[in-house]
Motif scaffolding. Structure first.
Motif, PDB file in Angstrom:
ATOM      1  N   SER A   1      45.801  93.214  43.631  1.00 13.68           N
ATOM      2  CA  SER A   1      44.653  92.714  44.331  1.00 13.68           C
ATOM      3  C   SER A   1      43.282  93.136  43.787  1.00 13.68           C
TER       4      SER A   1
ATOM      5  N   MET B   1      53.435  86.707  47.939  1.00 13.08           N
ATOM      6  CA  MET B   1      52.239  87.122  48.173  1.00 13.08           C
ATOM      7  C   MET B   1      51.321  86.576  47.702  1.00 13.08           C
ATOM      8  N   ILE B   2      50.591  87.311  48.522  1.00 13.63           N
ATOM      9  CA  ILE B   2      49.127  86.203  49.057  1.00 13.63           C
ATOM     10  C   ILE B   2      48.318  87.296  48.255  1.00 13.63           C
ATOM     11  N   GLU B   3      47.460  87.164  47.030  1.00 10.92           N
ATOM     12  CA  GLU B   3      46.966  87.318  45.756  1.00 10.92           C
ATOM     13  C   GLU B   3      45.444  87.756  46.977  1.00 10.92           C
TER      14      GLU B   3
ATOM     15  N   GLN C   1      48.693  96.363  61.444  1.00 14.31           N
ATOM     16  CA  GLN C   1      46.811  95.553  61.169  1.00 14.31           C
ATOM     17  C   GLN C   1      47.360  95.713  63.423  1.00 14.31           C
TER      18      GLN C   1
ATOM     19  N   CYS D   1      49.421  89.278  61.267  1.00 14.21           N
ATOM     20  CA  CYS D   1      48.466  89.718  61.412  1.00 14.21           C
ATOM     21  C   CYS D   1      47.918  90.050  59.756  1.00 14.21           C
ATOM     22  N   THR D   2      48.988  90.664  59.285  1.00 11.25           N
ATOM     23  CA  THR D   2      49.379  91.061  58.246  1.00 11.25           C
ATOM     24  C   THR D   2      49.795  89.715  56.390  1.00 11.25           C
ATOM     25  N   GLY D   3      50.019  88.981  57.595  1.00 13.83           N
ATOM     26  CA  GLY D   3      50.578  87.477  56.495  1.00 13.83           C
ATOM     27  C   GLY D   3      51.455  88.426  55.363  1.00 13.83           C
TER      28      GLY D   3
ATOM     29  N   GLU E   1      41.756  93.232  52.438  1.00 11.22           N
ATOM     30  CA  GLU E   1      42.795  92.685  51.889  1.00 11.22           C
ATOM     31  C   GLU E   1      44.038  91.879  53.319  1.00 11.22           C
ATOM     32  N   GLY E   2      44.060  93.091  54.292  1.00 11.04           N
ATOM     33  CA  GLY E   2      44.774  92.760  55.032  1.00 11.04           C
ATOM     34  C   GLY E   2      44.418  91.886  56.111  1.00 11.04           C
ATOM     35  N   GLN E   3      42.528  91.609  56.211  1.00 10.01           N
ATOM     36  CA  GLN E   3      42.352  90.090  57.043  1.00 10.01           C
ATOM     37  C   GLN E   3      42.432  88.644  56.616  1.00 10.01           C
TER      38      GLN E   3
ATOM     39  N   ASP F   1      52.464  91.054  53.172  1.00  8.84           N
ATOM     40  CA  ASP F   1      52.082  91.353  51.643  1.00  8.84           C
ATOM     41  C   ASP F   1      52.221  92.448  52.000  1.00  8.84           C
TER      42      ASP F   1
ATOM     43  N   SER G   1      41.895  98.203  51.632  1.00 11.72           N
ATOM     44  CA  SER G   1      43.242  97.535  52.199  1.00 11.72           C
ATOM     45  C   SER G   1      42.470  96.900  53.419  1.00 11.72           C
ATOM     46  N   TYR G   2      42.136  97.181  54.194  1.00 11.40           N
ATOM     47  CA  TYR G   2      41.992  96.278  55.482  1.00 11.40           C
ATOM     48  C   TYR G   2      41.320  95.818  55.479  1.00 11.40           C
TER      49      TYR G   2
ATOM     50  N   ARG H   1      62.314  89.609  51.409  1.00 13.31           N
ATOM     51  CA  ARG H   1      61.817  88.921  52.184  1.00 13.31           C
ATOM     52  C   ARG H   1      62.694  88.210  54.174  1.00 13.31           C
TER      53      ARG H   1
ATOM     54  N   ILE I   1      41.694  96.056  66.327  1.00 14.99           N
ATOM     55  CA  ILE I   1      43.331  94.864  65.790  1.00 14.99           C
ATOM     56  C   ILE I   1      43.733  95.349  64.619  1.00 14.99           C
ATOM     57  N   GLY I   2      42.998  95.674  64.073  1.00 15.60           N
ATOM     58  CA  GLY I   2      43.511  96.027  63.102  1.00 15.60           C
ATOM     59  C   GLY I   2      42.812  96.292  61.425  1.00 15.60           C
TER      60      GLY I   2
ATOM     61  N   ALA J   1      47.484  83.268  56.249  1.00 16.22           N
ATOM     62  CA  ALA J   1      49.097  83.015  55.904  1.00 16.22           C
ATOM     63  C   ALA J   1      48.575  82.097  57.633  1.00 16.22           C
ATOM     64  N   GLN J   2      48.339  82.400  58.749  1.00 13.31           N
ATOM     65  CA  GLN J   2      47.454  81.575  59.481  1.00 13.31           C
ATOM     66  C   GLN J   2      47.424  80.334  59.499  1.00 13.31           C
TER      67      GLN J   2
ATOM     68  N   GLN K   1      44.676  88.327  53.840  1.00 16.37           N
ATOM     69  CA  GLN K   1      45.789  88.117  53.832  1.00 16.37           C
ATOM     70  C   GLN K   1      46.313  87.202  55.219  1.00 16.37           C
ATOM     71  N   GLY K   2      46.268  87.686  55.967  1.00 16.03           N
ATOM     72  CA  GLY K   2      46.311  87.693  57.369  1.00 16.03           C
ATOM     73  C   GLY K   2      46.167  86.297  57.410  1.00 16.03           C
TER      74      GLY K   2
END
Lengths: 160, 766
Positions: free
Chosen positions: B5, B698-700, A101, A139-141, B654-656, A143, B651-652, A129, B491-492, B662-663, B658-659
């Motif tokens: 996804s 993995m973050i579905e 990202q 940014c990406t987690g 999903e990226g948001q 995955d 894809s982006y 991993r 940024i992303g 995670a945060q 997933q990110g």
């Protein structure tokens, strides 16, 4: 000011000479003196992996290596990963999988992943991993990074 | 690899939207060529460093910089005395926060007091970074140490040490005249609260606390400044908004904005934290004194101790429901730790707290509280995660007490079009219900979770999303490609999502568009990248620019055929002569003739859309396993469902998702500013523990598409809402696993372990 040290080393296959202060890290010399800013600084204390380079086949945080230690070593950085013929499969798969990202951790991840595939051409998801756990991405987690590395391993195996 | 996804791509209406082209800036970013703020290097550049306070609260009796200035290689030292006299105070509003100029000024160079450990006191420029560091050690500061307070509830007490002599509480927007650390008290009311609780069959009320957490971007704050003798200042920096940096820097330095050009470099993460200026004014002052460019990059410790954190919070919530699970009344008292200066997102917290549910009676009190921590900054859906943790835990408790499925109770109360929120806003068409329905239908939810100490939790979240000002300028090239200059820092992957909306209008492939991020001198005013606004608003500007290009090209085609403009129509990417269908020009063909048709074709989109109050909703499912011996939580499976309106580049999107997930997981389980004696004890990536890839599955993702009613392509911002529900979902999952309710974030192993022991003891006692 301390006397500068003379260092002769190989970076991305090219013999390179530089002068450095004893207190300078390899990361600092790469970025500030040799103007190779592809290797990133994230923390400067070995905890994020953004500055990963491969030195004599070993994955390193270049912020934890003194520049003087580069004497007679063989160093690979992000700038040497692609060839004039094209991107490395890892780079290609990172693009196809949207694995970046902001992209600032990406050079470090790519060098870490390169080192993984050099050691283990057929890693499981868990092995990927585990190997990449020294690299932080916010940014990406992770995955899409893990997927890209697994995809790239398949390509590298096929072309080997 | 498990996990998939899924998305409902573009509702099938589009050619470019919903596809997944490779991002235009991708190759530069995988080869190390992309230049970030930290990569700046100018001829003769000096290196700057900042001296920071070791004390959380102290009066500065004096600063002696003479020894530092005398060190060989040091070219300049500045303190607050070197700032130009403060002009009129001004409130600068930047999407996800407001900044009072006097506070910004005191934050970047402390005046008579330091207000937190890490507060900037002086800045040095030297010929090398190491000399600058040595010089910092030679600066002598005489501090008179004052009592400090870092806990939000303690800071609100009458006998708490006061940070600002001149701060009085704004009570519902009016100055109360009362000196206090409570900068403001806001309130929202809806319906009849007492009646709502009186009619409730079940009432739950609990207190929750969340710790300060950091955005954790991997690239440190940086600024390189060059102030030339003609008075023109250029700043190269990693920022979420170049125009915001321009406004803040010019304001602090007392010069017109036209004298400051800000060049946004590639940015290594922001998440809300790279909106305020921290370094540009000091670098500029040092440049002015030395006549050289000056670059300052923060150390990671500085980043933690001096920037960012999202407010710690105290949240007390009371919910009432009838026997069927229908929520009837809701009350919240929310206190946010703004840090050293007022301006926490308390307004957003108060709006978001009950935003997911249709509750007829509500009361929300919000308090913005200053204390001895760094000035807080926006962090992804600022203010929403803290309050969501409380509400979503309590909704789960009501469901449990009534024996209801946790998704059913949420569906019963889900926010819908026409509902009035506690702040008075009425929702347009939104996708709250759809995210819940998709979560319920998902294979994850349908698959039973088995095994000891395992549990599943769900939660729903909301973020309101911004619209605001954006500019895009498009120039058609003779080879049929288009250069797109836009003002939003990427940024992303937003270069891609903006270019794709442009391409969609003109029937061009995404690859034909070359998007570039402009500096403050080369593109029209554009608000910062934040508030989940870029794909929405800058994408909208791209849509307008493309339509202007289309209109101009129709006149060019008419000229080419010597026809009337009305005789030319645009269809499927081609310009067609209406009465002579043989005459047909593709975009590329017409572009190749432009040189003979009166020259350049430039289209501009300059927009200021209201995003409405719809925002974006998320629902997440978390499966955890708790180690009863240690209290450590492992995330077994995680699914995020979000309403994207229309997913431009899935894809982006999903990226948001997933990110943000995670945060949210990091916030839930590990991350916190750990304080002892007013000082942060874990200011490194080793001790401030962000999730690594070994900590996550993995973050579905499931993208739901309920189009935004106003946006030309139905886009909703997707950047933020995914961080909101994970802490509550994980708390609910932990309860499902081991039967303990955690009410403080982070849910560290020791807290879970202690809670399990207490539960055991209670069980034995009975």
């Amino acid at each position: 000011m301390s006397r500068k040290l003379y260092v002769n080393t190989t970076i991305n296959g090219e013999e390179i000479e530089f002068l450095c202060e004893p207190r300078q890290s390899l990361l600092e010399v790469l970025r500030d003196d040799l103007e190779m800013t592809g290797t990133k600084e994230g923390c400067n204390d070995g905890n994020c992996g953004a500055c990963n380079v491969i030195m004599d086949g070993v994955l390193m945080n270049s912020c934890l290596v003194l520049a003087a230690e580069a004497q007679n070593r063989n160093i690979s950085t992000i700038e040497g990963l692609a060839t004039p013929q094209g991107l490395h499969p890892l780079q290609q798969k990172f693009l196809e999988n949207a694995s970046l990202q902001c992209g600032v951790c990406t050079p470090g991840f790519l060098m870490a992943a390169k080192s993984l595939l050099d050691h283990n051409p057929d890693p499981t998801e868990h092995e990927v991993r585990h190997w990449l756990a020294g690299n932080l991405c916010r940014c990406t987690g992770y995955d899409k990074i893990v997927r890209a590395v697994c995809d790239a391993a398949d390509v590298v195996k096929e072309t080997a | 690899m498990s996990a998939t996804s899924t998305s409902v791509n573009g509702n099938g209406k589009y050619k470019v939207i919903g596809t997944r082209p490779i991002r235009p800036d991708g190759v530069d970013k995988v080869t190390g060529r992309a230049l970030y703020g930290i990569d700046m290097n100018l001829t003769g550049m000096l290196y700057g460093q900042i001296l920071r306070s070791p004390h959380p609260h102290a009066r500065i009796r004096g600063i002696d910089t003479s020894k530092a200035a005398a060190l060989e290689g040091v070219r300049a030292v500045v303190t607050a005395k070197d700032l130009p006299p403060a002009g009129a105070d001004e409130v600068i509003s930047l999407v996800e926060g407001t900044f009072r100029l006097t506070h910004l000024r005191s934050n970047i160079l402390a005046g008579d007091k330091v207000l937190y450990q890490g507060h900037s006191v002086a800045a040095v420029a030297a010929t090398s970074l190491h000399i600058a560091e040595e010089a910092l050690r030679l600066i002598e500061v005489d501090y008179e140490i004052l009592p400090d307070v870092v806990d939000v509830v303690a800071a609100m007490q009458e006998d708490a040490p006061l940070l600002h002599d001149d701060l009085t509480t704004q009570e519902f927007g009016e100055d109360s005249g009362k000196k206090s650390n409570i900068a403001s008290h806001i309130q929202f009311k809806l319906g009849d609260l007492e009646k709502g609780f009186a009619e409730s069959d079940i009432i739950v009320e609990e207190e929750f606390n969340t710790a300060s957490v950091h955005q954790g971007y991997i690239e440190s704050h940086n600024a390189t400044a060059e102030w030339k003798t003609d008075g023109q200042l250029t700043v190269w920096t990693s920022t979420q908004g170049a125009f915001g940096v321009q406004k803040q820097t010019a304001g602090i330095l007392g010069i017109p904005v036209s004298k400051v050009k800000v060049v946004p470099m590639e940015i290594g993460g922001g998440f809300g934290g790279k909106i305020p200026v921290y370094l540009a004014p000091q670098a500029a002052l040092l440049s002015k004194l030395t006549g050289r460019a000056v670059k300052i990059v923060m150390t990671r410790t500085d980043v933690f101790q001096s920037t960012g954190p999202t407010p710690a919070s105290y949240v007390k919530v009371k919910l009432g429901a009838d026997k069927t699970g229908k929520l009837l009344a809701a009350e919240a008292n929310i206190a946010f730790a703004a840090g050293a200066f007022p301006g926490s997102p308390i307004g957003a917290g108060a709006v978001c707290v009950f935003s997911c549910y249709d509750i007829p009676n509500g009361l929300v009190n919000g308090y913005d509280v200053v204390l001895n921590k760094p000035r807080s900054a926006a962090y992804r859906a600022p203010g929403s995660t803290q309050v969501n943790f409380a509400v979503e835990t309590l909704v789960d408790e009501i469901a449990e007490k009534l024996g209801m499925d946790p998704i059913e109770i949420r569906l019963l109360n889900a926010a819908e079009e026409g509902m009035r929120r506690v702040d008075g806003a009425v929702y347009p068409r939104i996708g709250c219900r759809e995210t819940l329905e998709q979560a319920r239908a998902h294979e994850h939810y349908q698959t039973p979770l088995t095994g000891p100490h395992r549990g599943r939790g769900i939660a729903t979240g909301f973020w309101m999303n911004a619209g605001l000002k954006s500019t895009v300028t498009a120039s058609v090239n003779e080879d049929g490609t288009v250069n797109l200059m836009e003002g939003s820092t990427d940024i992303g992957g937003s270069r891609a999502s903006i270019a794709m909306q442009f391409a969609e209008v003109l029937g061009l492939p995404a690859e034909a568009i070359n998007p570039m991020v402009g500096d403050t001198s080369s593109v029209g005013y554009t608000e910062l990248t934040g508030g989940s606004r870029v794909t929405f608003a800058t994408g909208w500007a791209a849509y307008e620019a493309a339509n202007e290009v289309k209109r101009i090209l129709i006149t060019k085609a008419a000229l080419y055929w010597e026809a009337k403009v009305e005789e030319v129509r645009f269809e499927d990417g081609d310009f067609i002569h209406a009465s002579d269908p043989e005459k047909r020009l593709s975009f590329k063909e017409l572009a190749s003739h432009l040189v003979d048709l009166g020259g350049p074709v430039v289209g501009t989109g300059a927009v200021d859309p209201d995003s409405g109050v719809g925002g974006s909703f998320t629902t997440c499912l978390a499966d955890v396993e708790v180690d009863p011996e240690t209290g450590k939580v492992k995330i077994l499976r995680f699914t995020m469902v979000q309403d994207a309106g229309t997913a431009i580049h899935p894809s982006y999107v999903e990226g948001q998702m997933q990110g943000g997930s995670a945060q949210g997981i990091g916030w839930a389980l590990n991350e916190e500013y750990f304080y002892s004696e007013g000082r942060m004890k874990n200011a490194s990536f080793l001790d401030y523990r962000m999730p690594t890839c070994l900590d996550l599955p993995m973050i579905e993702t499931v993208i739901v598409e309920v189009p935004h009613p106003q946006h030309p392509f139905g886009v909703r911002g997707v950047g933020e809402a995914s961080i909101v529900p994970p802490p509550a979902a994980i708390a609910n999952a932990i309860y499902d696993a081991v039967g303990v309710r955690l009410r403080d974030l982070p849910m560290r192993p020791d807290r879970i372990f202690s809670a399990c022991l207490e539960k055991q003891a209670a069980t034995v006692a009975t």
